[in-house]
Design a protein around this motif. Structure first.
Motif, PDB file in Angstrom:
ATOM      1  N   PRO A   2       0.817  -1.214   0.000  1.00 48.42           N
ATOM      2  CA  PRO A   2       0.000   0.000   0.000  1.00 48.42           C
ATOM      3  C   PRO A   2       0.851   1.265   0.000  1.00 48.42           C
ATOM      4  O   PRO A   2       1.983   1.275   0.488  1.00 48.42           O
ATOM      5  N   ALA A   3       0.289   2.333  -0.547  1.00 50.88           N
ATOM      6  CA  ALA A   3       0.983   3.622  -0.559  1.00 50.88           C
ATOM      7  C   ALA A   3       1.052   4.167   0.865  1.00 50.88           C
ATOM      8  O   ALA A   3       0.143   3.966   1.665  1.00 50.88           O
ATOM      9  N   LYS A   4       2.131   4.872   1.182  1.00 50.31           N
ATOM     10  CA  LYS A   4       2.300   5.451   2.513  1.00 50.31           C
ATOM     11  C   LYS A   4       1.854   6.902   2.570  1.00 50.31           C
ATOM     12  O   LYS A   4       1.742   7.456   3.638  1.00 50.31           O
ATOM     13  N   SER A   5       1.618   7.509   1.401  1.00 48.64           N
ATOM     14  CA  SER A   5       1.185   8.901   1.360  1.00 48.64           C
ATOM     15  C   SER A   5       0.343   9.154   0.118  1.00 48.64           C
ATOM     16  O   SER A   5       0.332   8.351  -0.812  1.00 48.64           O
ATOM     17  N   LYS A   6      -0.346  10.294   0.112  1.00 49.87           N
ATOM     18  CA  LYS A   6      -1.145  10.672  -1.051  1.00 49.87           C
ATOM     19  C   LYS A   6      -0.252  10.918  -2.262  1.00 49.87           C
ATOM     20  O   LYS A   6      -0.597  10.558  -3.380  1.00 49.87           O
ATOM     21  N   ALA A   7       0.908  11.517  -2.036  1.00 41.42           N
ATOM     22  CA  ALA A   7       1.829  11.797  -3.135  1.00 41.42           C
ATOM     23  C   ALA A   7       2.322  10.507  -3.778  1.00 41.42           C
ATOM     24  O   ALA A   7       2.417  10.405  -5.005  1.00 41.42           O
ATOM     25  N   GLN A   8       2.623   9.510  -2.960  1.00 39.10           N
ATOM     26  CA  GLN A   8       3.085   8.221  -3.478  1.00 39.10           C
ATOM     27  C   GLN A   8       1.963   7.541  -4.269  1.00 39.10           C
ATOM     28  O   GLN A   8       2.210   6.952  -5.325  1.00 39.10           O
ATOM     29  N   GLN A   9       0.739   7.673  -3.808  1.00 39.04           N
ATOM     30  CA  GLN A   9      -0.398   7.092  -4.496  1.00 39.04           C
ATOM     31  C   GLN A   9      -0.607   7.758  -5.860  1.00 39.04           C
ATOM     32  O   GLN A   9      -0.862   7.096  -6.859  1.00 39.04           O
ATOM     33  N   LYS A  10      -0.476   9.075  -5.907  1.00 40.97           N
ATOM     34  CA  LYS A  10      -0.626   9.806  -7.167  1.00 40.97           C
ATOM     35  C   LYS A  10       0.465   9.412  -8.165  1.00 40.97           C
ATOM     36  O   LYS A  10       0.200   9.239  -9.361  1.00 40.97           O
ATOM     37  N   ALA A  11       1.685   9.266  -7.684  1.00 38.55           N
ATOM     38  CA  ALA A  11       2.793   8.866  -8.554  1.00 38.55           C
ATOM     39  C   ALA A  11       2.557   7.465  -9.113  1.00 38.55           C
ATOM     40  O   ALA A  11       2.813   7.201 -10.294  1.00 38.55           O
ATOM     41  N   ALA A  12       2.047   6.568  -8.273  1.00 39.48           N
ATOM     42  CA  ALA A  12       1.760   5.209  -8.730  1.00 39.48           C
ATOM     43  C   ALA A  12       0.657   5.226  -9.784  1.00 39.48           C
ATOM     44  O   ALA A  12       0.718   4.484 -10.768  1.00 39.48           O
ATOM     45  N   GLY A  13      -0.331   6.070  -9.607  1.00 38.79           N
ATOM     46  CA  GLY A  13      -1.409   6.180 -10.585  1.00 38.79           C
ATOM     47  C   GLY A  13      -0.913   6.684 -11.924  1.00 38.79           C
ATOM     48  O   GLY A  13      -1.315   6.185 -12.984  1.00 38.79           O
ATOM     49  N   ALA A  14      -0.031   7.663 -11.896  1.00 33.01           N
ATOM     50  CA  ALA A  14       0.542   8.195 -13.132  1.00 33.01           C
ATOM     51  C   ALA A  14       1.388   7.132 -13.834  1.00 33.01           C
ATOM     52  O   ALA A  14       1.314   6.968 -15.056  1.00 33.01           O
ATOM     53  N   ALA A  15       2.183   6.399 -13.070  1.00 34.13           N
ATOM     54  CA  ALA A  15       3.021   5.343 -13.645  1.00 34.13           C
ATOM     55  C   ALA A  15       2.155   4.227 -14.231  1.00 34.13           C
ATOM     56  O   ALA A  15       2.449   3.701 -15.304  1.00 34.13           O
ATOM     57  N   LEU A  16       1.074   3.884 -13.541  1.00 30.14           N
ATOM     58  CA  LEU A  16       0.169   2.846 -14.031  1.00 30.14           C
ATOM     59  C   LEU A  16      -0.479   3.275 -15.343  1.00 30.14           C
ATOM     60  O   LEU A  16      -0.587   2.488 -16.280  1.00 30.14           O
ATOM     61  N   SER A  17      -0.878   4.515 -15.428  1.00 26.99           N
ATOM     62  CA  SER A  17      -1.476   5.052 -16.648  1.00 26.99           C
ATOM     63  C   SER A  17      -0.506   4.949 -17.822  1.00 26.99           C
ATOM     64  O   SER A  17      -0.888   4.576 -18.933  1.00 26.99           O
ATOM     65  N   ALA A  18       0.756   5.244 -17.580  1.00 22.71           N
ATOM     66  CA  ALA A  18       1.766   5.149 -18.635  1.00 22.71           C
ATOM     67  C   ALA A  18       2.020   3.696 -19.024  1.00 22.71           C
ATOM     68  O   ALA A  18       2.178   3.375 -20.206  1.00 22.71           O
ATOM     69  N   LYS A  19       2.052   2.804 -18.044  1.00 22.48           N
ATOM     70  CA  LYS A  19       2.260   1.375 -18.333  1.00 22.48           C
ATOM     71  C   LYS A  19       1.153   0.828 -19.219  1.00 22.48           C
ATOM     72  O   LYS A  19       1.384  -0.002 -20.081  1.00 22.48           O
ATOM     73  N   ARG A  20      -0.063   1.314 -18.991  1.00 24.36           N
ATOM     74  CA  ARG A  20      -1.214   0.842 -19.752  1.00 24.36           C
ATOM     75  C   ARG A  20      -1.335   1.521 -21.106  1.00 24.36           C
ATOM     76  O   ARG A  20      -2.192   1.175 -21.892  1.00 24.36           O
ATOM     77  N   GLY A  21      -0.496   2.534 -21.348  1.00 30.74           N
ATOM     78  CA  GLY A  21      -0.520   3.225 -22.623  1.00 30.74           C
ATOM     79  C   GLY A  21      -1.548   4.342 -22.700  1.00 30.74           C
ATOM     80  O   GLY A  21      -1.813   4.867 -23.773  1.00 30.74           O
ATOM     81  N   GLU A  22      -2.123   4.713 -21.572  1.00 27.02           N
ATOM     82  CA  GLU A  22      -3.131   5.770 -21.548  1.00 27.02           C
ATOM     83  C   GLU A  22      -2.491   7.156 -21.607  1.00 27.02           C
ATOM     84  O   GLU A  22      -3.136   8.110 -22.025  1.00 27.02           O
TER      85      GLU A  22
END
Length: 63
Positions: A2-22
Motif C-alpha cells: 500500500p501507498a504510505k502517502s497521497k503523493a506516493q499514491q498519485k505517482a503510482a497512478g501516473a506510472a500505471l497510466s503510462a504502463k497501460r498506454g493511456e
C-alpha cells in the motif's frame, strides 16, 4: 504494497497510466518515472488503489 502517502499514491497512478498506454511515458517525471520502470502493473495498481483516508500528503523522510 500500500501507498504510505497521497503523493506516493498519485505517482503510482501516473506510472500505471503510462504502463497501460493511456498517457505517454515521456510525460512522467521523478518518482512516477522510476516506478514505471521498476514495478509491475499489478504492484502499481495495488499502490494506486490504496485508500486515501488518513494518509499524510507526503511520506516521512525516515520511512
Amino acid at each position: 504494497m500500500p501507498a504510505k502517502s497521497k503523493a506516493q499514491q498519485k505517482a503510482a497512478g501516473a506510472a500505471l497510466s503510462a504502463k497501460r498506454g493511456e498517457t505517454k511515458k515521456s510525460d512522467l517525471k521523478g518518482a512516477s518515472k522510476q516506478m514505471a520502470a521498476s514495478m509491475s502493473e499489478k504492484e502499481l495498481h495495488d499502490m494506486a488503489a490504496t485508500k486515501r483516508k488518513g494518509k499524510p500528503e507526503t511520506a516521512a523522510k525516515d520511512d
